[in-house]
Design an enzyme around this catalytic site. Structure first.
Site, PDB file in Angstrom:
ATOM      1  N   VAL A 115      76.834  90.789 -13.578  1.00  0.00           N
ATOM      2  CA  VAL A 115      77.726  90.051 -12.948  1.00  0.00           C
ATOM      3  C   VAL A 115      78.752  89.322 -13.656  1.00  0.00           C
ATOM      4  CG1 VAL A 115      76.349  88.574 -14.235  1.00  0.00           C
ATOM      5  CG2 VAL A 115      77.993  87.711 -12.221  1.00  0.00           C
ATOM      6  N   VAL A 139     101.786  99.508 -10.913  1.00  0.00           N
ATOM      7  CA  VAL A 139     102.196 100.832 -10.925  1.00  0.00           C
ATOM      8  C   VAL A 139     102.786 101.533  -9.697  1.00  0.00           C
ATOM      9  CG1 VAL A 139     100.927 103.474 -11.284  1.00  0.00           C
ATOM     10  CG2 VAL A 139     100.176 102.295 -12.569  1.00  0.00           C
ATOM     11  N   ARG A 181      67.371  70.432 -37.790  1.00  0.00           N
ATOM     12  CA  ARG A 181      68.607  69.759 -37.764  1.00  0.00           C
ATOM     13  C   ARG A 181      68.700  68.809 -36.785  1.00  0.00           C
ATOM     14  NH1 ARG A 181      70.665  74.800 -38.875  1.00  0.00           N
ATOM     15  NH2 ARG A 181      72.227  74.657 -37.531  1.00  0.00           N
ATOM     16  N   ARG A 197      65.414  74.169 -25.211  1.00  0.00           N
ATOM     17  CA  ARG A 197      64.948  75.141 -24.972  1.00  0.00           C
ATOM     18  C   ARG A 197      65.752  76.859 -26.516  1.00  0.00           C
ATOM     19  NH1 ARG A 197      62.738  75.976 -18.808  1.00  0.00           N
ATOM     20  NH2 ARG A 197      60.903  75.290 -19.292  1.00  0.00           N
ATOM     21  N   GLY A 239      83.223 102.448 -15.479  1.00  0.00           N
ATOM     22  CA  GLY A 239      82.811 101.233 -15.602  1.00  0.00           C
ATOM     23  C   GLY A 239      83.978 100.775 -14.843  1.00  0.00           C
ATOM     24  N   ARG A 291      81.649 107.324 -12.654  1.00  0.00           N
ATOM     25  CA  ARG A 291      81.726 108.327 -13.953  1.00  0.00           C
ATOM     26  C   ARG A 291      81.624 109.427 -14.036  1.00  0.00           C
ATOM     27  NH1 ARG A 291      80.848 104.336 -17.363  1.00  0.00           N
ATOM     28  NH2 ARG A 291      79.549 102.501 -16.975  1.00  0.00           N
ATOM     29  N   GLY A 318      78.829  78.437 -29.168  1.00  0.00           N
ATOM     30  CA  GLY A 318      78.974  78.400 -30.082  1.00  0.00           C
ATOM     31  C   GLY A 318      77.292  78.670 -30.055  1.00  0.00           C
ATOM     32  N   ASP A 348      84.062  96.469 -22.192  1.00  0.00           N
ATOM     33  CA  ASP A 348      83.715  96.519 -23.446  1.00  0.00           C
ATOM     34  C   ASP A 348      84.455  96.358 -24.563  1.00  0.00           C
ATOM     35  OD1 ASP A 348      81.397  97.395 -22.287  1.00  0.00           O
ATOM     36  OD2 ASP A 348      81.698 100.142 -22.669  1.00  0.00           O
ATOM     37  N   GLY A 354      78.568  95.206 -23.302  1.00  0.00           N
ATOM     38  CA  GLY A 354      79.467  96.015 -23.844  1.00  0.00           C
ATOM     39  C   GLY A 354      79.603  96.606 -24.603  1.00  0.00           C
TER      40      GLY A 354
END
Ligand code: F6P
Length: 321
Positions: A252, A23, A211, A162, A11, A72, A185, A127, A170
């Protein structure tokens, strides 16, 4: 060595181009030419390569993706694929190879080293699941993309009161979800390492509403036992106070210009990998160890599994009061 090879595999990850540039230019500084294989191991197996000069890598350090393209390549895991790769290296007069990619790519590099090829790996995968380095190329950039997206979701989430169920990439490692949970958060992070039921998630989200919170984020790693749609379905049917919505951030997260951190890490790793190869090291990988870029054993990196565990999940919960 007069000629070294380079390829990007698996990936794509922001920072791959910066590493290619480092390099090619650091090899040139030491009098070695670079041969670039296209499309990862597929191009290596098919013998598709060309000389790439320091001028050819101008204007790429800030670009996402990889100018060498990537793929891949299941064939690299077969004896015939490995044999074809060895012939291709010989035909192109490449005396050592730098592989920039994720865990599967590092396994391919280790297999080549087992056949006597001088190989150095540069870990690049959003990942962050490659053992032997604190951070792989692309992780910080992906996190910045996630952070920007969730900051935007917060605007609309707060306006409508909402709860958002947000799925990050990952693979099975849980790093992106965990770290995003801390920096954005989240009320709760769900990864393959967490042990939580939809009922418990419902109670946690309901308590956030009680809360007086105006929004609530539950960040779910792909690879977790629970999926965002399933959690949202439960929340909708159990009256938790918030309306709920689902956002899958998807590919994305892999795109975009590399962050400052990734550009620095890619430049350092590119120089270190090239010098290591030209100095006679093989079967090693560049790794971030504290603030230093050091060499890690590729065989060990390939045989160990790196997962985020509970550290970030716990931090996010602690700070979500
Ligand atoms: O390894 C990087 C990664 O983006 C993972 O997070 C994800 O599971 C996978 O690749 C997606 O792969 P593909 O782009 O081949 O669908």
């Amino acid at each position: 060595m007069n000629r070294i090879g380079v390829l990007t595999s698996g990936g794509d990850a922001p920072g791959m181009n910066t590493a290619i540039r480092a390099v090619v230019r650091s090899a040139d500084a030491r009098g070695a030419e670079t041969w670039a294989f296209e499309d990862g191991y597929t191009g290596l197996i098919e013998g598709r390569g060309r000389v790439i000069s320091p001028r050819d890598v101008g204007d790429i350090l800030h670009r996402g993706g990889t100018v060498l393209r990537t793929a891949r390549c299941p064939e690299m895991r077969t004896p015939s694929g490995l044999t074809a790769a060895l012939s291709s290296l010989e035909e192109s007069a490449v005396e050592g190879l730098i592989v920039i990619g994720g865990d599967g790519s590092m396994r391919g590099a280790h297999a080549l080293a087992g056949e006597g090829v001088a190989v150095v790996g540069i870990p690049a995968s959003i990942d962050n699941d490659i053992w032997g380095t604190k951070m792989s190329l692309g992780v910080d950039s992906a996190l910045n993309t996630i952070m920007e997206a969730i900051d935007k979701l917060r605007d609309t989430a707060s306006s409508h009161k909402r709860a958002f169920l947000i799925e990050t990439m990952g693979a099975g490692s849980g790093f992106l979800a965990g770290m995003a949970g801390v920096i954005c958060g989240a009320e709760l992070v769900v990864t393959p390492d967490t042990d939580v039921t939809v009922e418990e998630i419902g109670r946690i989200v309901a308590r956030a509403h009680q809360r007086g919170k105006h929004h609530c984020f539950v960040i779910v790693a792909e690879g977790a036992d629970l999926d965002v749609e399933g959690i949202a379905g439960h929340l909708r049917s159990s009256g938790i106070g918030f309306e709920s919505r689902v956002t899958k951030l998807g590919h994305v997260q892999r795109g975009g210009s590399p962050s400052a951190f990734d550009r620095m890490l890619a430049s350092r790793m590119g120089i270190e990998a090239t010098n290591a190869l030209l100095d006679g090291h093989s079967d090693v990988m560049t790794g971030l160890d504290g603030w230093n870029v050091a060499l890690a054993d590729l065989g060990e990196a390939c045989s160990r599994v790196k997962r985020a565990g509970m550290e970030y999940v716990t931090m996010a919960s602690l700070l979500s009061r």
